[in-house]
Design a protein around this motif. Structure first.
Motif, short mmCIF file in Angstrom:
data_model
loop_
_atom_site.label_atom_id
_atom_site.label_comp_id
_atom_site.label_asym_id
_atom_site.label_seq_id
_atom_site.Cartn_x
_atom_site.Cartn_y
_atom_site.Cartn_z
N ASP A 61 -11.31 -2.64 -5.74
CA ASP A 61 -11.11 -1.22 -6.04
C ASP A 61 -9.72 -0.92 -6.60
O ASP A 61 -9.57 -0.09 -7.49
N ARG A 62 -8.72 -1.60 -6.07
CA ARG A 62 -7.36 -1.27 -6.44
C ARG A 62 -6.65 -2.41 -7.17
O ARG A 62 -5.43 -2.52 -7.13
N SER A 82 -7.69 5.42 -2.90
CA SER A 82 -8.95 4.70 -3.09
C SER A 82 -9.67 5.25 -4.32
O SER A 82 -9.49 6.40 -4.70
N ASN A 83 -10.45 4.36 -4.94
CA ASN A 83 -11.22 4.70 -6.13
C ASN A 83 -10.38 5.35 -7.24
O ASN A 83 -10.76 6.38 -7.80
N GLY A 113 -14.24 2.39 -11.81
CA GLY A 113 -14.71 1.79 -10.58
C GLY A 113 -14.80 0.28 -10.70
O GLY A 113 -14.63 -0.29 -11.78
#
Lengths: 111, 124
Positions: free
Chosen positions: A71-72, A29-30, A52
């Motif tokens: 996010d991804r 994540s992130n 981000g």
């Protein structure tokens, strides 16, 4: 484990046509996300990077744009391709200070 | 500004020779990371090693070894007893690590900067 998917693997597009290359990351994540371009026989040129959602930094003024709607997910786009846009495009992700891990790349030929 | 220089554009050696690939970097940050990647003819980039700026210990992994010297801002890569399968383009890269703050959301130190690469050809 983390994986990165980039598609398509190869693409032939006429001059003036639009472009959309997609990259997604799983298992983290992130992440920091990057788009690089490599011209034939040349080094890696950083095009865009993102820390981000919605945060994109452009490195080189050009005919391309990038977006990070999730996010991804990292998308490389163009409204009208030029011959000079041909090249090998690589997406990558990293955690801060960690190694970047690359997708398999998209070989774009603009004709 | 951050910069990575790989002065050797192309190196050709005969199998079993040792070869060293040079990498010189520039950064004003005290905390940074250095990397080496291998790009075989297939095109994908393969991560080889990561080094942080506080760890100057040299590292050996099989036939590969890395020499990090902060005094000369160099991070050189040596392949011992080279093999044909080592033929590839090798990239050195630099990344600086800073804490992301609301006041500098796009701090330039998140960039991962690559050198121009060294093409290694190992002949049988």
């Amino acid at each position: 484990s983390q994986t990165i998917h980039q598609w398509p693997a190869t693409l032939v597009q006429p001059v003036g046509s639009p472009l959309s290359l997609e990259c997604t990351v799983e298992g983290t994540s992130n992440p920091n996300l990057y788009w690089y371009r490599q011209a034939a026989g040349r080094g890696l040129q950083l095009l865009f990077y993102s820390v981000g959602i919605g945060q994109i930094s452009s490195e080189v003024p050009q005919n391309l744009s990038a977006s990070r709607p999730q996010d991804r997910q990292f998308i490389l786009s163009s409204k009208k391709l030029l011959l000079s846009d041909s090249g090998f495009y690589l997406c990558a992700w990293s955690a801060i200070g960690d190694a970047a891990f690359f997708g398999q790349g998209t070989r774009l030929t603009v004709v | 500004a951050q910069k990575v220089t790989q002065a050797q554009t192309e190196i050709s050696v005969v199998e079993k020779e040792d070869v060293t690939l040079d990498c010189v970097y520039e950064t004003r940050d005290t905390t940074y990371y250095l990397f080496w990647y291998k790009q075989p003819p297939s095109g994908e980039l393969v991560f080889l090693i990561r080094r942080n700026s506080f760890d100057e210990q040299n590292e050996i992994s099989g036939r590969y070894s890395w020499n990090f010297q902060k005094s000369t801002s160099s991070f050189n890569f040596t392949i011992t007893a080279s093999q044909v399968v080592d033929s590839a383009v090798y990239f050195c890269a630099l990344s600086c690590s800073r804490v992301h703050t609301p006041l500098s959301p796009m701090d330039s130190s998140y960039k991962l900067i690559f050198g121009s690469g060294t093409r290694l050809l190992v002949r049988p």
